[in-house]
Design an enzyme around this catalytic site. Structure first.
Site, PDB file in Angstrom:
ATOM      1  N   GLY A 122       0.820  -1.211   0.000  1.00 47.28           N
ATOM      2  CA  GLY A 122       0.000   0.000   0.000  1.00 47.28           C
ATOM      3  C   GLY A 122       0.848   1.252   0.000  1.00 47.28           C
ATOM      4  O   GLY A 122       1.916   1.282   0.621  1.00 47.28           O
ATOM      5  N   ARG A 282      15.838  -2.709  15.784  1.00 49.68           N
ATOM      6  CA  ARG A 282      14.955  -2.653  14.615  1.00 49.68           C
ATOM      7  C   ARG A 282      14.629  -1.203  14.301  1.00 49.68           C
ATOM      8  O   ARG A 282      14.680  -0.339  15.170  1.00 49.68           O
ATOM      9  CB  ARG A 282      13.670  -3.463  14.872  1.00 49.68           C
ATOM     10  N   ASP A 322       5.178  -0.588  15.902  1.00 51.48           N
ATOM     11  CA  ASP A 322       6.629  -0.410  15.771  1.00 51.48           C
ATOM     12  C   ASP A 322       7.006   0.783  14.916  1.00 51.48           C
ATOM     13  O   ASP A 322       8.135   1.270  14.995  1.00 51.48           O
ATOM     14  CB  ASP A 322       7.260  -1.661  15.123  1.00 51.48           C
ATOM     15  N   HIS A 454      -1.829 -22.175  47.196  1.00 50.14           N
ATOM     16  CA  HIS A 454      -0.572 -22.785  47.621  1.00 50.14           C
ATOM     17  C   HIS A 454      -0.506 -24.228  47.147  1.00 50.14           C
ATOM     18  O   HIS A 454      -1.499 -24.941  47.277  1.00 50.14           O
ATOM     19  CB  HIS A 454      -0.458 -22.754  49.149  1.00 50.14           C
TER      20      HIS A 454
END
Ligand code: FAD
Ligand code: NAI
Length: 475
Positions: A122, A282, A322, A454
């Protein structure tokens, strides 16, 4: 004639696919455009995370850990296995099946939620009242028009000119996830998250792994006590060496391997290995988006510039994951995707960046949320600290995994939890409780007063909270 949409999402990683699904759930006509193709050339959604990131790396970490346990860990339980062997092809095939299931799952969710999935690259053509995008997948390019655009194009391995990746001798994460043979010696440039996780995989399978890092400090963003404990256990494991303060200077690729020359405090050094993984961070992926055509701004580091609500400089164009500032984590990308979808639909969501959890899936695992002890000290505010060691936790002892600790940091006056840092068995799964506690602005005393089953590892978190109050029970 272009198809028109309320929202076009570019990228179908954990940021983009989640954003697209949420947009569609909110009644917005949505298309999700993605360029990813699998090794056979078939378009697949899921982005880095599902295809060459989180999911395949965790599949290999799991397989290799079972193998390591069989070799070194199970003897203390009285289990003796002779002639254990590793079928690398079977391990990789399992990993590939998991990836396929996961990406098929996203394609199913697109159909279920009526998201149009458009494979192809795109790019922006024009902006204004609406945005016009071109989608090219090798055939005649198509166009779509959308009122709002969400850019979720992710990231790529940071290229180091010294180390040209060919995925034969010099590997990136994609290559390191599909090695057909265990390299006798694996060199890794970058002792960060990818280096440690993928280094762990191949070390457990028999490689002699050496990591080089330019930084003098190990895992500088982690709590220093956790990083020191991780250093102790990771470097104690046979077959793993980490060299800090190592500046790579030259590389030579031969038919038989790779030689890296680097400088450290002792002078010029050399690392010879069969294959070299480059995992030195990156970088945001904006190549080919044609940002200039619409004037979409990037910052000095190449991220698409956004405000706290992921708005770019253009009206109705958002960017997430990112490709924008902040930690490069799948769950951070998804949270931003959800929030942006809801914002486009007129809601007022918020991402709490202060409670984004971090995990490193080594053995032992590292997991944390909130502020580190060194950050709190530097800020100068008063805080209390409680540490509980897994050696005093019954479940960890029963598992034969009594390494590491849980640390709770709480405000000195209000007792509000400011950070939780863990290293130990399956702490990735313990972290959720700490995140919930912080989201609800819990005090250490709140955690200390809650009944924990526990024997469970989670008791260590409660005990660390009690330790922050100065009254641990079992230590
Ligand atoms: P991505 O997942 O990178 O997806 C972006 C997508 O956009 C890709 O499919 C790409 O093909 C597509 N795209 C790019 N440009 C275009 C374009 N112009 N047109 C159409 N499509 C385009 N994070 C964790 O939280 N936990 C982990 O355990 C973890 N493990 C990891 C292990 C490895 C080896 C690696 C490399 C990363 C790992 N990460 C992990 C990080 C995680 O994968 C990323 O943070 C996450 O994938 C970012 O999601 P995203 O949606 O922003 O981008
Ligand atoms: P990173 O930032 O974790 O580590 C990169 C390391 O490379 C740093 O320690 C840095 O000092 C070092 N480095 C940089 N340049 C160098 C050079 N020239 N020579 C030697 N060392 C050099 O980046 P990494 O490991 O590549 O991972 C990228 C991203 O992927 C991370 O930001 C992380 O958030 C994400 N990720 C998350 C995982 C998880 O959540 N468990 C797993 C894997 C990746």
């Amino acid at each position: 004639m272009a198809n028109t949409y309320d929202v076009a999402v570019i990228g179908a990683g954990p940021g983009g696919y989640v954003a697209a699904i949420r947009c569609a759930q909110l009644g917005l006509k949505t298309v999700c455009i993605d360029a990813w193709k699998d090794a056979g050339g078939k378009p697949v959604p899921g982005g880095t995370c599902l295809n060459v990131g989180c999911i395949p790396s965790k599949a290999l970490l799991e397989s290799s850990e079972y193998y390591a346990q069989l070799q070194h860990g199970l003897a203390e339980h009285g289990i003796r296995a002779k002639e254990a062997s590793m079928d690398i092809a079977a391990m990789l095939a399992r990993k590939d099946r998991i990836v396929e299931k996961s990406t098929n799952g996203v394609a199913f969710l697109f159909r279920k939620n009526k998201v149009d999935w458009m494979p192809g690259h795109g790019r922006f053509l024009a902006g204004g009242e609406t945005y016009r995008l071109e989608v090219a997948d090798g055939k005649t390019p198509e166009q779509v028009e959308a009122r709002a655009v969400i850019v979720a194009t992710g990231s790529l391995p940071a290229p180091l000119p010294l180390f040209p990746v060919d995925n034969e001798r010099i590997l990136d994460n994609t290559g390191a996830l599909r090695l057909r043979q265990v390299p006798k010696r694996l060199g890794i440039v970058g002792a960060g998250v990818i280096g440690l996780e993928l280094g762990s995989v191949w070390r457990r399978l028999g490689s002699e792994v050496t990591l080089l890092d330019t930084h003098d400090a190990f895992l500088p963003t982690a709590d220093t006590q956790v990083a020191a404990e991780a250093w102790k256990w990771l470097t104690k494991a046979p077959g793993l060496g980490i060299r800090l303060g190592a500046q790579p200077k030259a590389v030579q690729v031969t038919r038989n391997g790779v030689s890296v020359e680097y400088d450290d405090a002792q002078g010029r050094q050399r690392l010879d290995c069969d294959q070299l993984l480059v995992a030195a961070g990156r970088v945001p992926n904006t190549a080919g988006l044609n940002l200039g055509s619409v004037g979409l701004k990037t910052d000095a580091r190449g991220h698409i510039e956004v405000d706290a609500e992921c708005r770019t400089n253009l009206p109705n164009v958002y960017a997430i994951g990112d490709v924008v500032r902040g930690p490069m984590l799948a769950h951070k990308a998804s949270e931003e995707g959800l929030a942006v979808a809801e914002r486009i639909a007129g809601q007022k969501p918020e991402v709490n960046y202060a409670t984004i959890p971090s995990v490193i899936y080594t053995a032992p695992e590292l997991a944390w949320v909130g502020q580190t002890e060194q950050a709190l000290k530097a800020a100068g505010g008063g805080f209390r600290k409680g540490v509980f060691w897994f050696m005093a936790n019954g479940r960890a002892l029963a598992m034969g995994e009594a390494r590491g600790f849980v640390k709770v940091l709480a405000d000195e006056r209000s007792d509000r939890i400011l950070g939780v840092h863990m290293i130990g068995p399956r702490v990735s799964e313990l972290l959720g409780e700490a995140v919930v506690a912080m989201e609800f602005a819990a005090a250490a005393e709140d955690l200390g007063r809650i009944t924990h089953a526990h024997p469970t590892l989670s008791e260590a978190l409660r005990e660390a909270a009690l330790a922050a109050l100065g009254r641990p029970l079992n230590q």
